[in-house]
Design an enzyme around this catalytic site. Structure first.
Site: not given
Length: 319
Positions: A155, A157, A160-162, A179, A204, A247
């Protein structure tokens, strides 16, 4: 195309395969490759007609050479060593024919011996070369082991992936890579994810900096590699995107990586959505679908059955 040197193969397998390098050391930089321009197979028993890049001699092959006349052996070796051979291995702790040693020395072809039986030796080398010479690419995101399923979270930057990965790790799942994720096609329909050595164990997180996941959460919180089975694509939950969502989600989205189609799930990110729970639910749903259990299909079938029953009742009442 991917390639490795004989020197690298020797260093990686010396102890496991009990290898001893006895001749042809000047050919240490000989290349092993899956380049389509080279029609030779990677590993196989001694073959004069269709030589392999790694020629392996077991009991049968050495007995055959010992029974050949000197002139016949020399003629066969002249033809064989005029072709592209990267390495010769004599297995089963057998004595090396002196003429073979001489040809390997003069033609700069590494000659090694092994204490292992030739079939096992070749099996190990084939698996090793399959992994080392796999076609690869690098993708950005976070790769996790969730419920024993390899999950790549991607997704934009700032989504909130990390932070999501940290939450999933705290819930008992494992980190493979953050990363930069190295993906290798180890089979026609199998991609294996690995972490670059410099990034291994690290995650990170904005505001916290770089965390050593192994140190913070323990040995079981990290994985050295994992097959890629599911992609979770995080997107901003804009009004336009939310209105365009199916849906019932009857369409199974996939993404093609290195000519392999991987199941993909898109999750909108918005305040109040528990992404860790959603990812776990997506993985569990994926596992159920692999077992032939499709909740959406079951719901549609149940709804269709109810509608048919109502239509039948209405027809009966009208009569």
């Amino acid at each position: 195309m991917p390639s490795i040197t004989v020197r690298r193969l020797y260093k990686d397998n010396q102890a496991k395969l009990r290898l001893t390098w006895i001749a042809g050391t000047t050919g240490s930089d000989n290349i092993l490759t899956t380049d389509k321009g080279r029609s030779t197979a990677l590993v196989g028993h001694l073959n004069f007609i269709h030589p392999n890049q790694v020629q392996v001699l077991g009991t049968t092959e050495v007995d055959y050479l010992n029974k050949m006349e000197a002139g016949q052996i020399k003629a066969s070796f002249d033809e064989l060593f005029d072709r592209v051979i990267s390495l010769v291995i004599v297995a089963n702790n057998l004595s090396v024919p002196s003429l073979l040693r001489d040809y390997c020395h003069t033609h700069n072809v590494p000659l090694m011996t092994s204490g292992l039986e030739s079939p096992y030796l070749m099996d190990v080398l084939r698996i090793y070369l399959q992994r080392r010479l796999a076609v690869s690419t690098v993708m950005h995101g976070v790769f996790l082991d969730v419920f024993e399923v390899g999950v790549l979270i991607v997704g934009q930057s700032g989504l909130g992936k990390s932070e999501l990965a940290l939450e999933l790790i705290s819930r008992g799942h494992g980190l493979v890579a953050d990363d930069a994720i190295e993906l290798y096609r180890i089979a026609p329909e199998r991609l294996e994810a690995r972490c670059p050595a410099i990034l291994r164990d690290f995650l990170e997180v904005r505001g916290l900096g770089i965390l050593n996941v192994r140190t913070v959460f323990g040995e079981l919180a990290v994985r050295p590699k994992k097959l890629l089975q599911l992609i979770i694509h995080l997107v901003y939950a804009t009004d336009e995107h939310m209105q365009s969502l199916d849906r019932l989600n009857t369409y199974k989205e996939t993404e093609e990586i290195l000519d392999v189609h991987i199941r993909k799930v898109t999750l909108p990110v918005a305040a109040g959505r528990n992404l860790a729970v959603l990812v776990e639910a997506a993985v569990q749903n994926y596992i159920l679908q692999l077992r032939g259990i499709d909740s959406t299909k079951d719901f549609i079938e149940r709804q269709t059955a109810v509608l048919k029953e109502q239509e039948a009742d209405d027809a009966f009442d009208s009569d």
